[in-house]
Design an enzyme around this catalytic site. Structure first.
Site, PDB file in Angstrom:
ATOM      1  N   LYS A 273     -31.850 -22.760  60.755  1.00 26.14           N
ATOM      2  CA  LYS A 273     -31.657 -21.487  60.051  1.00 26.14           C
ATOM      3  C   LYS A 273     -30.390 -21.614  59.211  1.00 26.14           C
ATOM      4  CE  LYS A 273     -33.069 -17.111  59.658  1.00 26.14           C
ATOM      5  NZ  LYS A 273     -32.954 -16.224  60.831  1.00 26.14           N
ATOM      6  N   HIS A 274     -30.505 -21.344  57.929  1.00 30.86           N
ATOM      7  CA  HIS A 274     -29.375 -21.462  57.006  1.00 30.86           C
ATOM      8  C   HIS A 274     -28.733 -22.849  57.107  1.00 30.86           C
ATOM      9  CE1 HIS A 274     -29.795 -17.363  55.791  1.00 30.86           C
ATOM     10  NE2 HIS A 274     -29.601 -16.911  57.020  1.00 30.86           N
ATOM     11  N   ASN A 414     -16.662 -26.525  61.729  1.00 26.58           N
ATOM     12  CA  ASN A 414     -16.498 -27.167  63.034  1.00 26.58           C
ATOM     13  C   ASN A 414     -17.703 -26.875  63.905  1.00 26.58           C
ATOM     14  OD1 ASN A 414     -13.884 -28.381  62.735  1.00 26.58           O
ATOM     15  ND2 ASN A 414     -12.963 -26.350  62.910  1.00 26.58           N
ATOM     16  N   HIS A 520     -19.922 -30.659  55.773  1.00 22.37           N
ATOM     17  CA  HIS A 520     -19.483 -29.471  55.039  1.00 22.37           C
ATOM     18  C   HIS A 520     -20.564 -28.978  54.078  1.00 22.37           C
ATOM     19  CE1 HIS A 520     -15.568 -31.254  56.283  1.00 22.37           C
ATOM     20  NE2 HIS A 520     -15.338 -29.983  56.564  1.00 22.37           N
TER      21      HIS A 520
END
Length: 520
Positions: A273-274, A414, A520
């Site tokens: 999800k996302h 993180n 990232h």
């Protein structure tokens, strides 16, 4: 510039002969002279068309094993000569250069040859010279010449010839733009291959070319335009469902990358999800893996993307279809699974074939340039694990640690992962603080337990993984609170000794990998 240019003379030189005969027949029916090279000329002649070989047209034979056949003034002069300049027209007449009004050219299959694993010399021979030269010449002089490099454009040109008696300037401009994009992409493929042959990972000039695969309804948000360009490889095949969105494709890519980490011998299910995993599990059956993956965070799984590492079976398909799912991705699906999902008309089913790790470079745009790196293909070697605590992990803990660290590799930093018996039981993603990532992972596990009426979170007796080192022992304190019994992390902090001391005090087993997985 003249708007409509009749086609009195057309040149054909194609490797892919799809639609070429029909195109030539229609053009010849309007009185055009046909000129062609080698195999294309034979195909046209076999269809009963009158065709002039290029060697006959130029008065110069093919030479050097066909490397030189169209590189001749009677070809390029016919393409480049400006019909609106009296000086050009006079020179063409003086040198007996006939104007060419349309060319149909496609190129040697360089990329397919590379993909086939052919040797160096064979690849070199598939670098087309005459084809790109003709395409560029015709495109430069699009004021008078139509250049066809894609069979998809044949019907448009034929319709214009039939309706208007020739090609229009608007179409010639569009075809010229496509032609230069085609030669640019061709040269990009060649330069990339050459860089690889030299062992150059990051060449002085990085050239990237993509083919428009799909224009999307919009990008991440409705006010942003979006599209998908294919740069190579084989994209998944969409079997059913509504059109894919930008976010669907982005999430699907993340799901496929994680599912590919698991050996198909053991069923694995990934829910994303996302672009973050919200549930991952392996199991004795595909259905059981789904049940365990969903149990990690059933709330976030709503409207998610599901990827599997082997053929989707009917029982698992039926279970997945019970909740709202945007996309299901698998190497294949059996007949029962396809029948089950066919009842969900909007649910998208993508079949990938055998999953494989990403190759090549990863590229991200930033203001003023591109960030380029190798993909994160680091695989945890159990032999490289360094246990740093007094207590040694058990075999089950070691297995779960390896699993958790694999999942952590695909979670935005993180990241903290709790896992137990080959399944994630808590995931904390994308936090500025590693402590917060741990707290979120624990809180999610607590929320699931509360809704299920369980006595405590499933993190009790789990292992925990961190994508990077713990800068302080406070992050480890959250793992202890969650009931974790073992921890896997890269290590490398200046306060490693403090973290190890805290683990020993809590009776944890902890191993360092020496490998970080920032994402990232």
């Amino acid at each position: 510039m003249s708007d409509v240019v009749p086609v009195t003379r057309a040149l054909f030189s194609t490797h892919d002969k799809t639609g070429v005969v029909a195109l030539a027949q229609a053009i010849a029916a309007h009185g055009a002279q046909l000129i062609s090279t080698g195999g294309t000329a034979r195909a046209l002649a076999d269809a009963g068309l009158a065709v002039t070989e290029v060697a006959e047209h130029t008065g110069s034979p093919e030479m050097l094993d066909g490397r030189v056949k169209t590189l001749h003034p009677r070809v390029h002069g016919g393409l480049l000569g400006r019909r609106d300049l009296a000086e050009h027209v006079a020179q063409m007449q003086a040198h007996d250069i006939a104007p060419i009004d349309l060319i149909c050219v496609n190129l040697y299959p360089f990329e397919a040859t590379v993909a086939s694993g052919a040797g160096y010399d064979d690849v070199i021979e598939q670098i087309d010279i005459g084809g790109p030269a003709m395409i560029r010449s015709a495109a430069k002089n699009h004021a008078s010449v139509a250049v066809l490099v894609d069979p998809a454009d044949y019907p448009v040109v034929l319709a214009e010839i039939a309706e208007k008696g020739g090609t229009t300037l608007a179409t010639r401009r569009r075809l010229a733009a496509k032609a230069y994009a085609t030669t640019g992409a061709y040269d990009a493929a060649i330069s990339t291959w050459f860089a690889g042959q030299q062992g150059t990972r990051f060449p002085d000039r990085l050239v990237i070319a993509g083919r428009l695969e799909q224009t999307l309804r919009y990008g991440e948000n409705p006010h942003q335009a979006g599209a998908f360009y294919r740069t190579g490889g084989r994209p998944p095949v969409q079997v059913q469902g509504k059109e894919l969105s930008y976010n669907n494709l982005n999430d699907a890519d993340a799901a496929i990358a994680l599912a590919a980490e698991f050996d198909p011998a053991v069923p694995a299910v990934v829910i994303v999800k996302h672009a973050n995993p919200c549930g991952v599990a392996t199991g004795p059956s595909q259905y059981q893996a789904w049940v365990e993956a969903l149990a990690c965070d059933p709330v976030s799984a709503f409207g998610g993307i599901v990827a599997l590492n082997r053929k989707l079976d009917g029982a698992t398909a039926a279970a997945i279809a019970e909740i709202f799912t945007e996309v299901i991705i698998a190497p294949d699906a059996d007949a029962e699974a396809k029948a089950v999902l066919a009842r969900k008309k909007n649910l998208r089913l993508l079949l990938t074939g055998p999953l494989a790790e990403q190759k090549g470079l990863t590229v991200r745009s930033i203001g003023g340039g591109l960030l380029v790196q190798e993909p994160d293909l680091g695989v945890l070697d159990p032999a490289e694990l360094r246990v740093v605590t007094k207590r040694q992990p058990s075999e089950q803990e070691l297995a779960d640690m390896r699993f958790a660290f694999t999942v952590a590799k695909h979670v935005k930093s993180n990241a903290i992962i709790f896992a137990r018996n080959g399944a994630s039981v808590g995931i904390g993603a994308g936090q500025m603080s590693r402590v917060d990532a741990a707290r979120i992972a624990l809180r999610k596990a607590q929320d699931v337990a509360r809704v299920a009426g369980e006595a405590g979170p499933r993190t009790q007796g789990s292992v925990a993984a961190s994508d990077a080192f713990f800068p302080f022992a406070d992050g480890l304190d959250v793992l202890v609170e969650a009931g974790a019994t073992a921890v896997i992390q890269p290590g490398g902090s200046i306060r490693d000794n403090e973290v190890i001391e805290a683990a020993d005090k809590a009776g944890l087993a902890m191993a360092f990998t020496g490998v970080r997985h920032f994402r990232h």
